[in-house]
Write a protein that holds these residues in place. Structure first.
Motif, PDB file in Angstrom:
ATOM      1  N   LEU A 631       0.858  -1.198   0.000  1.00 34.09           N
ATOM      2  CA  LEU A 631       0.000   0.000   0.000  1.00 34.09           C
ATOM      3  C   LEU A 631       0.882   1.232   0.000  1.00 34.09           C
ATOM      4  CD1 LEU A 631      -2.976  -0.307   2.534  1.00 34.09           C
ATOM      5  CD2 LEU A 631      -3.088  -0.179   0.058  1.00 34.09           C
ATOM      6  N   TRP A 632       0.593   2.162  -0.910  1.00 33.37           N
ATOM      7  CA  TRP A 632       1.398   3.384  -1.027  1.00 33.37           C
ATOM      8  C   TRP A 632       0.517   4.600  -0.773  1.00 33.37           C
ATOM      9  CZ3 TRP A 632       6.440   2.073  -2.186  1.00 33.37           C
ATOM     10  CH2 TRP A 632       6.648   0.815  -2.780  1.00 33.37           C
ATOM     11  N   GLU A 633       1.117   5.604  -0.132  1.00 38.27           N
ATOM     12  CA  GLU A 633       0.407   6.866   0.087  1.00 38.27           C
ATOM     13  C   GLU A 633       0.678   7.791  -1.101  1.00 38.27           C
ATOM     14  OE1 GLU A 633      -0.208   9.666   3.911  1.00 38.27           O
ATOM     15  OE2 GLU A 633       1.847   9.624   3.148  1.00 38.27           O
ATOM     16  N   VAL A 634      -0.394   8.255  -1.724  1.00 33.93           N
ATOM     17  CA  VAL A 634      -0.249   9.152  -2.871  1.00 33.93           C
ATOM     18  C   VAL A 634       0.314  10.490  -2.389  1.00 33.93           C
ATOM     19  CG1 VAL A 634      -1.511  10.447  -4.651  1.00 33.93           C
ATOM     20  CG2 VAL A 634      -2.107   8.058  -4.184  1.00 33.93           C
ATOM     21  N   GLY A 635       1.281  11.011  -3.128  1.00 32.13           N
ATOM     22  CA  GLY A 635       1.889  12.298  -2.760  1.00 32.13           C
ATOM     23  C   GLY A 635       3.249  12.097  -2.125  1.00 32.13           C
ATOM     24  N   SER A 636       3.256  11.525  -0.916  1.00 34.10           N
ATOM     25  CA  SER A 636       4.554  11.278  -0.272  1.00 34.10           C
ATOM     26  C   SER A 636       5.204  10.018  -0.847  1.00 34.10           C
ATOM     27  CB  SER A 636       4.365  11.101   1.235  1.00 34.10           C
ATOM     28  OG  SER A 636       3.699   9.875   1.501  1.00 34.10           O
ATOM     29  N   TRP A 637       4.366   9.102  -1.372  1.00 36.16           N
ATOM     30  CA  TRP A 637       4.797   7.845  -1.986  1.00 36.16           C
ATOM     31  C   TRP A 637       5.577   6.945  -1.035  1.00 36.16           C
ATOM     32  CZ3 TRP A 637       1.730   6.746  -5.554  1.00 36.16           C
ATOM     33  CH2 TRP A 637       1.237   7.737  -6.401  1.00 36.16           C
ATOM     34  N   ARG A 638       5.234   7.043   0.261  1.00 37.48           N
ATOM     35  CA  ARG A 638       5.870   6.101   1.164  1.00 37.48           C
ATOM     36  C   ARG A 638       4.996   4.859   1.303  1.00 37.48           C
ATOM     37  NH1 ARG A 638       4.186   7.245   6.727  1.00 37.48           N
ATOM     38  NH2 ARG A 638       2.443   8.671   6.595  1.00 37.48           N
ATOM     39  N   ALA A 639       5.639   3.743   1.600  1.00 40.86           N
ATOM     40  CA  ALA A 639       4.913   2.481   1.755  1.00 40.86           C
ATOM     41  C   ALA A 639       4.224   2.468   3.115  1.00 40.86           C
ATOM     42  CB  ALA A 639       5.875   1.312   1.639  1.00 40.86           C
ATOM     43  N   LEU A 640       2.882   2.269   3.109  1.00 44.09           N
ATOM     44  CA  LEU A 640       2.113   2.280   4.355  1.00 44.09           C
ATOM     45  C   LEU A 640       1.955   0.882   4.929  1.00 44.09           C
ATOM     46  CD1 LEU A 640      -0.726   4.784   3.427  1.00 44.09           C
ATOM     47  CD2 LEU A 640       1.362   5.228   4.712  1.00 44.09           C
ATOM     48  N   GLY A 641       2.130  -0.125   4.106  1.00 41.14           N
ATOM     49  CA  GLY A 641       1.942  -1.467   4.647  1.00 41.14           C
ATOM     50  C   GLY A 641       2.139  -2.536   3.593  1.00 41.14           C
ATOM     51  N   ARG A 642       2.320  -3.769   4.094  1.00 41.24           N
ATOM     52  CA  ARG A 642       2.461  -4.926   3.211  1.00 41.24           C
ATOM     53  C   ARG A 642       1.414  -5.947   3.641  1.00 41.24           C
ATOM     54  NH1 ARG A 642       8.957  -5.016   3.785  1.00 41.24           N
ATOM     55  NH2 ARG A 642       8.864  -7.060   2.816  1.00 41.24           N
ATOM     56  N   LEU A 643       0.398  -6.112   2.810  1.00 38.71           N
ATOM     57  CA  LEU A 643      -0.749  -6.953   3.151  1.00 38.71           C
ATOM     58  C   LEU A 643      -0.471  -8.386   2.719  1.00 38.71           C
ATOM     59  CD1 LEU A 643      -1.708  -3.967   2.883  1.00 38.71           C
ATOM     60  CD2 LEU A 643      -3.924  -4.851   2.183  1.00 38.71           C
ATOM     61  N   GLN A 644      -0.560  -9.319   3.675  1.00 39.52           N
ATOM     62  CA  GLN A 644      -0.250 -10.706   3.366  1.00 39.52           C
ATOM     63  C   GLN A 644      -1.488 -11.572   3.529  1.00 39.52           C
ATOM     64  OE1 GLN A 644       3.131 -11.487   5.904  1.00 39.52           O
ATOM     65  NE2 GLN A 644       4.560 -10.962   4.284  1.00 39.52           N
ATOM     66  N   SER A 645      -1.738 -12.380   2.476  1.00 39.37           N
ATOM     67  CA  SER A 645      -2.881 -13.279   2.550  1.00 39.37           C
ATOM     68  C   SER A 645      -2.735 -14.430   1.565  1.00 39.37           C
ATOM     69  CB  SER A 645      -4.176 -12.512   2.269  1.00 39.37           C
ATOM     70  OG  SER A 645      -5.251 -13.398   2.215  1.00 39.37           O
ATOM     71  N   HIS A 646      -2.097 -14.169   0.423  1.00 41.32           N
ATOM     72  CA  HIS A 646      -2.095 -15.163  -0.667  1.00 41.32           C
ATOM     73  C   HIS A 646      -0.730 -15.822  -0.835  1.00 41.32           C
ATOM     74  CE1 HIS A 646      -6.163 -14.226  -1.951  1.00 41.32           C
ATOM     75  NE2 HIS A 646      -5.866 -12.957  -1.668  1.00 41.32           N
ATOM     76  N   THR A 647      -0.744 -16.959  -1.553  1.00 40.47           N
ATOM     77  CA  THR A 647       0.490 -17.720  -1.776  1.00 40.47           C
ATOM     78  C   THR A 647       0.951 -17.676  -3.229  1.00 40.47           C
ATOM     79  OG1 THR A 647      -0.839 -19.713  -2.093  1.00 40.47           O
ATOM     80  CG2 THR A 647       0.050 -19.319   0.114  1.00 40.47           C
ATOM     81  N   LEU A 648       0.083 -17.219  -4.129  1.00 41.54           N
ATOM     82  CA  LEU A 648       0.453 -17.088  -5.543  1.00 41.54           C
ATOM     83  C   LEU A 648       0.092 -15.685  -6.025  1.00 41.54           C
ATOM     84  CD1 LEU A 648      -0.762 -20.537  -6.959  1.00 41.54           C
ATOM     85  CD2 LEU A 648       1.591 -19.838  -6.528  1.00 41.54           C
ATOM     86  N   THR A 649       0.401 -15.376  -7.285  1.00 39.37           N
ATOM     87  CA  THR A 649       0.205 -14.036  -7.852  1.00 39.37           C
ATOM     88  C   THR A 649      -1.192 -13.487  -7.594  1.00 39.37           C
ATOM     89  OG1 THR A 649       1.695 -14.659  -9.649  1.00 39.37           O
ATOM     90  CG2 THR A 649       0.354 -12.680  -9.984  1.00 39.37           C
ATOM     91  N   VAL A 650      -1.245 -12.252  -7.086  1.00 35.16           N
ATOM     92  CA  VAL A 650      -2.514 -11.519  -6.985  1.00 35.16           C
ATOM     93  C   VAL A 650      -2.839 -10.978  -8.367  1.00 35.16           C
ATOM     94  CG1 VAL A 650      -3.582  -9.432  -6.051  1.00 35.16           C
ATOM     95  CG2 VAL A 650      -2.297 -10.971  -4.552  1.00 35.16           C
ATOM     96  N   THR A 651      -3.994 -11.381  -8.923  1.00 37.17           N
ATOM     97  CA  THR A 651      -4.310 -11.070 -10.323  1.00 37.17           C
ATOM     98  C   THR A 651      -5.075  -9.760 -10.498  1.00 37.17           C
ATOM     99  OG1 THR A 651      -6.251 -12.487 -10.098  1.00 37.17           O
ATOM    100  CG2 THR A 651      -4.276 -13.468 -11.103  1.00 37.17           C
ATOM    101  N   GLN A 652      -5.917  -9.400  -9.494  1.00 36.69           N
ATOM    102  CA  GLN A 652      -6.615  -8.109  -9.581  1.00 36.69           C
ATOM    103  C   GLN A 652      -7.009  -7.651  -8.186  1.00 36.69           C
ATOM    104  OE1 GLN A 652     -10.011  -7.892 -12.262  1.00 36.69           O
ATOM    105  NE2 GLN A 652     -10.223  -5.696 -11.978  1.00 36.69           N
ATOM    106  N   MET A 653      -7.083  -6.323  -8.036  1.00 35.82           N
ATOM    107  CA  MET A 653      -7.500  -5.729  -6.755  1.00 35.82           C
ATOM    108  C   MET A 653      -8.464  -4.588  -7.077  1.00 35.82           C
ATOM    109  SD  MET A 653      -3.722  -5.388  -5.068  1.00 35.82           S
ATOM    110  CE  MET A 653      -3.041  -4.629  -6.525  1.00 35.82           C
ATOM    111  N   GLU A 654      -9.379  -4.323  -6.130  1.00 34.54           N
ATOM    112  CA  GLU A 654     -10.279  -3.181  -6.320  1.00 34.54           C
ATOM    113  C   GLU A 654     -10.767  -2.690  -4.966  1.00 34.54           C
ATOM    114  OE1 GLU A 654     -14.542  -2.630  -8.340  1.00 34.54           O
ATOM    115  OE2 GLU A 654     -13.003  -3.164  -9.813  1.00 34.54           O
TER     116      GLU A 654
END
Length: 840
Positions: A631-654
């Motif tokens: 997760l990135w913050e728009v503007g400062s572009w710093r990483a806000l977090g790393r969300l973990q749940s899956h074991t293979l490629t995440v194909t789409q997010m919304e």
């Protein structure tokens, strides 16, 4: 074109608005018909475009492999006698060896699949050449890399809707060095006899002669070229004092040379020249072999050798004949040849009036560094326009606008990607459509309003190419919210890149939206970047500032040396009309403002929230550690977090409509829902609230209901499931739609009425087809579980759909809920971006 199907709650009409596609990068791909339309292969589809409107009018589905070559019957060569034809025909050959015949009705502007030529070629078809021998008969030859040449006769029906008859005339086996160029002609003074010229990898031109329905026999060889022969073209018989005595054959080769060969009825050459000995020109004939056809023989001689191109000459073509003004002669064959080369130029050659020496009279092209040469050049039927198709899948059209002198000016042409398109996104208010592709470019398509019909939206064109990259592009998201236009793109690299619209684009977009556009000063003060320059390796694009031209910089004398770094500066331009390829490829770049580092593999998916404060990114993954979402913050572009749940490629997010949830689907057949809580200064916190194994195969796509907390998931198992997030943050399955005919690869849900909570779900499939489903969600207040009423509203006409897998679907923002029509954009592996209008 439109398709209407009942069955849903209301009748829906679908109309095609726009198709953007590039040309397959292969010789012989393009053909200009006597009807004035152009055909070309775009992946597995045959695309048709009208040079008058600069729009692709349709794509024809049917080929199972990439389309290599197309050939109109009648072609531009026979336009002088095709004015009254109601039906024109088109042949297309593909990389699998298949050849398909299509029929085009001029009055109805409709296409019909006629037949597939019995599949004889074992490998890809490389060239098709055909001639009309009467109004209802044509002979065509096809060649393939399997070392065979086949000849066919096709008889067209005299009335509409009839069947075409196909007769196999002959099979010629040319051995281990295949032929790649063909040309057919009727021999002069001997009705019924044809000559077939073929050339290829053995550097010779082979001539065969035969009767109209007889076998073809080897006649002779023409030697002279020192490399592969790439193109051959016969003129029509040339008339001297009413009688046709000879025809000319032009050939081009990878040896950079063009040769003109004369085939004259024996005896006619001497008699025509002996009476006027003083007329013998410098181009005196070098006698070659004699071609025998039946009882007649023809003396072949080398008429001229044309030297001028600096690289392989991929195509040569005679200017189409024009109807003759005098009685007794049907046409006048022009002594004019068009050649196209990998040296980025097209040339027109004509004999000089006094000496008869062939000269280069017109050169067009000399394209900038962004083009890598031409694969072919073609005359318009009237001879006043010439078109080339280039290495970058692009078209280049020039029209002679001069009255007495030649004055060739570039014209508008359709454009698009020349590889699979992986993702699309609409502009902040739906002003334009952004697409990314495996061709390593990001492109912007937009309707362009014109003066004549101001109330109309205008025709669609590519108006900018913000990113030209060194890696295949996989994903893109436009950052919503106030301020400048921005997007984030991801490619086959571990870095996400952020781009900001420069001043030149903002002004261009203003002209596209309104003809009477005036630019406000406050935006001009806020945006100090005019455009961008390409980097040497095609990765980072450097900004060009508004006031940069005022600073004079002392140049290093060594800067002019031809090095990787010595790339000429772009000149950002404000466009007041749709741009041509040369402007797009260089002068419409956007500057890169940030790079987002963190992922361990190639980026695969991106999305941003509706407020414009967060961006989520994922990459290709084989393990849980790599499959995390950043997760990135728009503007400062710093990483806000790393969300973990899956074991293979995440194909789409919304993100959900209110940005409180992030929905994630993956190759591991599961989906996850994260609760996102935006805090004041720290950005955002997140929590995994649900995770389900939802399908039996890969989940390719997902989409939220714009009015509520329902969402859809689509999978390779050919199903679409509708889910809901409850008040207790539990996720329940509401409905499973009936199985689809193919893997579901794209979904997009649009709301129609927020009070009744109903909408349309667009479903795109691996076979290229698109369906619309009406979804109405009922939520009783008395604690009874919600339910979904789903009905198939329409299946798009296959002629309007993709011919390969649909990559992404996206609805355009509606002006209001009362608006009766809404636009849907789609993109696919067939290199096409499509926009449809749905009236409901």
């Amino acid at each position: 074109m439109s398709s209407t199907v009942g069955g849903g709650p209301s009748e829906v009409e679908v109309k095609r608005v726009f198709i953007g596609a590039g040309c397959n990068r292969i010789v012989n791909n393009v053909s200009w018909g006597a009807c004035g339309l152009l055909s070309f292969g775009a992946q597995n589809a045959v695309a048709i475009f009208d040079p008058k409107t600069a729009q692709i009018s349709t794509t024809l589905p049917g080929h199972k492999a990439s389309v290599n070559c197309t050939q109109w019957l009648p072609s531009n060569k026979f336009a002088f006698k095709a004015k009254d034809l109601e039906r024109h025909y088109l042949l297309s050959g593909d990389a699998g060896g298949a050849i398909i015949l299509w029929e085009y009705s001029v009055l109805e502007a409709k296409w019909r699949y006629v037949l597939q030529v019995p599949e004889l070629h074992k490998k890809g078809v490389t060239c098709i050449s055909g001639i009309m021998v009467s109004e209802t008969e044509a002979i065509f030859a096809s060649t393939s890399s399997d070392g065979t040449v086949y000849l066919w006769e096709v008889v067209f029906p005299s009335t509409g809707g009839g069947d075409c008859e196909l007769l196999h005339l002959d099979s010629l086996f040319v051995g281990s060095k295949p032929m790649v160029a063909l040309s057919l002609a009727e021999l002069p003074g001997n009705t019924g006899h044809l000559v077939l010229a073929m050339g290829g990898l053995d550097n010779k031109i082979h001539l065969y002669s035969g009767e109209r329905r007889g076998k073809f026999v080897r006649a002779c060889e023409l030697k002279g070229h020192t490399d592969w022969i790439r193109s051959l073209d016969f003129s029509l018989p040339i008339c001297n004092s009413g009688a046709a005595h000879y025809i000319l054959l032009v050939s081009s080769s990878q040896d950079k040379g063009i040769r003109i060969w004369k085939m004259a009825l024996r005896g006619s050459l001497d008699s025509s020249q002996s009476s006027k000995p003083e007329k013998i020109s410098l181009a005196s004939y070098i006698d070659g072999p004699v071609l025998v056809a039946g009882t007649t023989s023809y003396q072949i001689s080398l008429e001229s050798l044309l030297i001028g191109h600096e690289d392989w000459v991929y195509s040569v073509e005679w200017q189409p004949p024009s109807p003759a003004s005098s009685e007794g002669i049907a046409y006048r064959q022009h002594q004019s040849i068009l050649s196209a080369s990998m040296d980025k130029t097209m040339m027109i050659w004509k004999p000089e009036k006094t000496s008869g020496i062939w000269m280069n009279v017109v050169t067009v092209g000399e394209l900038s560094h962004c083009a890598l040469g031409f694969y072919g050049g073609h005359w318009s039927p009237s001879g006043d326009s010439i078109l080339a198709h280039g290495y970058g899948g692009s078209f280049h059209l020039w029209r002679n606008v001069g009255a007495s002198l030649d004055h060739w000016q570039p014209q508008k042409v359709p454009s698009g990607h020349f590889a699979a398109i992986t993702d699309i996104a609409w502009g902040r208010s739906g002003e334009y459509l952004l697409s990314v592709s495996d061709d390593q470019t990001t492109r912007i398509f937009s309707p362009w309003k014109n003066d004549t019909t101001p109330e109309d939206e205008g025709s669609w064109h590519e108006i900018a190419r913000p990113q030209v990259h060194g890696h295949d592009m996989n994903c893109v998201t436009i950052i919503q919210g106030k301020g400048n236009h921005r997007f984030v793109s991801g490619a086959d690299e571990k870095v996400a890149r952020v781009f900001e619209a420069p001043l030149s684009f903002l002004k261009t977009l203003g002209h596209a939206i309104s003809q009477n556009f005036t630019f406000s000063e406050d935006i001009q003060l806020g945006v100090q970047i005019l455009g961008a320059n390409m980097s040497a390796l095609g990765l980072s694009q450097k900004p060009i500032y508004v006031h940069a031209e005022q600073h004079t910089i002392e140049k290093n004398p060594n800067d002019s040396l031809d090095t990787l770094e010595a790339i000429p500066d772009a000149v950002p331009v404000v466009l007041t009309e749709p741009p041509i390829e040369d402007q797009l490829g260089w002068h419409t770049l956007w500057p890169e403002s940030h790079k987002l580092y963190g992922h361990g593999n190639e980026l695969f998916a991106l999305c941003s929230d509706h407020e414009g404060k967060l961006v989520a990114s994922s990459c290709k993954a084989q393990s849980a550690a790599v499959a995390e979402i950043w997760l990135w913050e728009v503007g400062s572009w710093r990483a806000l977090g790393r969300l973990q749940s899956h074991t293979l490629t995440v194909t789409q997010m919304e993100f959900s409509p209110d940005d409180k949830f992030l929905l994630v689907v993956s190759r591991d057949r599961q989906f996850s829902v994260f609760a996102i809580n935006k805090t004041g200064t720290d950005g955002a916190s997140y929590k995994l609230v649900a995770k389900h194994e939802a399908h039996k195969r890969i989940i390719w796509s997902c989409s939220w209901n714009p009015h509520s907390y329902e969402f859809a998931t689509g999978s390779r198992d050919k199903t679409v499931k509708i889910w809901t997030v409850g008040k207790d943050l539990s996720v329940k399955l509401l409905a499973t739609l009936p199985p689809f005919s193919s893997s579901v690869t794209a979904l997009s849900w649009v709301g129609l009425d927020s009070k009744q909570n109903n909408g349309l779900l667009a479903v795109g499939m691996e076979n290229g087809l698109i369906e619309l489903w009406s979804l109405s969600v009922n939520k009783p207040d008395d604690g009874v579980e919600a339910n979904v009423c789903a009905a198939l509203v329409t299946q798009f006409d296959p002629l309007m759909c993709h011919v390969s897998s649909v990559s992404r679907l996206a609805w355009r923002k509606r002006e209001s809920e009362n608006c009766s029509s809404i636009q849907l954009a789609s993109c696919g592996a067939d290199h096409c971006v499509r926009v449809f209008e749905v009236k409901c």
